[in-house]
Design a protein around this motif. Structure first.
Motif, PDB file in Angstrom:
ATOM      1  N   THR A  95       2.525   1.653  -3.477  1.00 59.16           N
ATOM      2  CA  THR A  95       1.604   2.114  -4.515  1.00 59.16           C
ATOM      3  C   THR A  95       1.241   3.587  -4.311  1.00 59.16           C
ATOM      4  O   THR A  95       1.099   4.322  -5.290  1.00 59.16           O
ATOM      5  CB  THR A  95       0.323   1.267  -4.550  1.00 59.16           C
ATOM      6  OG1 THR A  95      -0.268   1.220  -3.250  1.00 59.16           O
ATOM      7  CG2 THR A  95       0.612  -0.133  -5.027  1.00 59.16           C
ATOM      8  N   GLU A  96       1.114   4.019  -3.059  1.00 58.01           N
ATOM      9  CA  GLU A  96       0.859   5.439  -2.803  1.00 58.01           C
ATOM     10  C   GLU A  96       2.050   6.285  -3.242  1.00 58.01           C
ATOM     11  O   GLU A  96       1.880   7.369  -3.807  1.00 58.01           O
ATOM     12  CB  GLU A  96       0.557   5.669  -1.330  1.00 58.01           C
ATOM     13  CG  GLU A  96      -0.793   5.146  -0.904  1.00 58.01           C
ATOM     14  CD  GLU A  96      -1.015   5.201   0.599  1.00 58.01           C
ATOM     15  OE1 GLU A  96      -0.074   5.561   1.336  1.00 58.01           O
ATOM     16  OE2 GLU A  96      -2.141   4.885   1.026  1.00 58.01           O
ATOM     17  N   LYS A 122       0.833  -1.199   0.000  1.00 57.14           N
ATOM     18  CA  LYS A 122       0.000   0.000   0.000  1.00 57.14           C
ATOM     19  C   LYS A 122       0.870   1.254   0.000  1.00 57.14           C
ATOM     20  O   LYS A 122       0.613   2.199  -0.749  1.00 57.14           O
ATOM     21  CB  LYS A 122      -0.919  -0.019   1.219  1.00 57.14           C
ATOM     22  CG  LYS A 122      -1.868   1.133   1.286  1.00 57.14           C
ATOM     23  CD  LYS A 122      -2.760   1.018   2.511  1.00 57.14           C
ATOM     24  CE  LYS A 122      -3.611   2.259   2.675  1.00 57.14           C
ATOM     25  NZ  LYS A 122      -4.379   2.227   3.918  1.00 57.14           N
ATOM     26  N   HIS A 123       1.913   1.248   0.827  1.00 54.12           N
ATOM     27  CA  HIS A 123       2.824   2.393   0.890  1.00 54.12           C
ATOM     28  C   HIS A 123       3.526   2.602  -0.458  1.00 54.12           C
ATOM     29  O   HIS A 123       3.636   3.735  -0.944  1.00 54.12           O
ATOM     30  CB  HIS A 123       3.848   2.182   2.002  1.00 54.12           C
ATOM     31  CG  HIS A 123       4.883   3.243   2.077  1.00 54.12           C
ATOM     32  ND1 HIS A 123       4.613   4.529   2.497  1.00 54.12           N
ATOM     33  CD2 HIS A 123       6.199   3.231   1.744  1.00 54.12           C
ATOM     34  CE1 HIS A 123       5.720   5.245   2.435  1.00 54.12           C
ATOM     35  NE2 HIS A 123       6.689   4.477   1.982  1.00 54.12           N
ATOM     36  N   ASP A 159       2.073   9.179  -6.140  1.00 57.70           N
ATOM     37  CA  ASP A 159       2.620  10.522  -5.953  1.00 57.70           C
ATOM     38  C   ASP A 159       3.631  10.863  -7.046  1.00 57.70           C
ATOM     39  O   ASP A 159       3.625  11.976  -7.586  1.00 57.70           O
ATOM     40  CB  ASP A 159       3.291  10.651  -4.582  1.00 57.70           C
ATOM     41  CG  ASP A 159       2.299  10.630  -3.440  1.00 57.70           C
ATOM     42  OD1 ASP A 159       1.095  10.857  -3.700  1.00 57.70           O
ATOM     43  OD2 ASP A 159       2.721  10.372  -2.297  1.00 57.70           O
TER      44      ASP A 159
END
Length: 83
Positions: free
Chosen positions: A39-40, A36-37, A44
């Motif tokens: 992909t975020e 999740k981190h 960005d």
């Protein structure tokens, strides 16, 4: 929803223990958070590249407009001088 327990876990206590053990063995929560981190972070980065591309394109258009105005002014000055 990825980390939600399947329906069988709610019905069978052994299945719940098995699911919990496998979840801990494969470190599903930790892996999910890391993915999740990442992909975020990728989201960005793509937003930054997108905004840079748009600003670069906008700068080119602004220069083209300025050049066209200068050409228009030069042509009007030349027209008044020659006629």
């Amino acid at each position: 929803m990825l980390l939600d327990k399947p329906q069988i876990v709610w019905e069978n206590e052994d299945a719940e223990k098995f699911f919990t053990e496998l979840s801990e063995l494969f470190e599903l929560n930790d892996r999910y958070e890391k993915i999740k981190h990442k992909t975020e972070l990728l989201l960005d980065i793509t937003e930054i590249f997108s905004s840079l591309t748009q600003s670069k394109r906008g700068a080119k258009l602004e220069w083209m407009v300025i050049i066209l105005f200068l050409i228009d002014i030069l042509l009007s000055v030349l027209e008044k001088l020659l006629f």
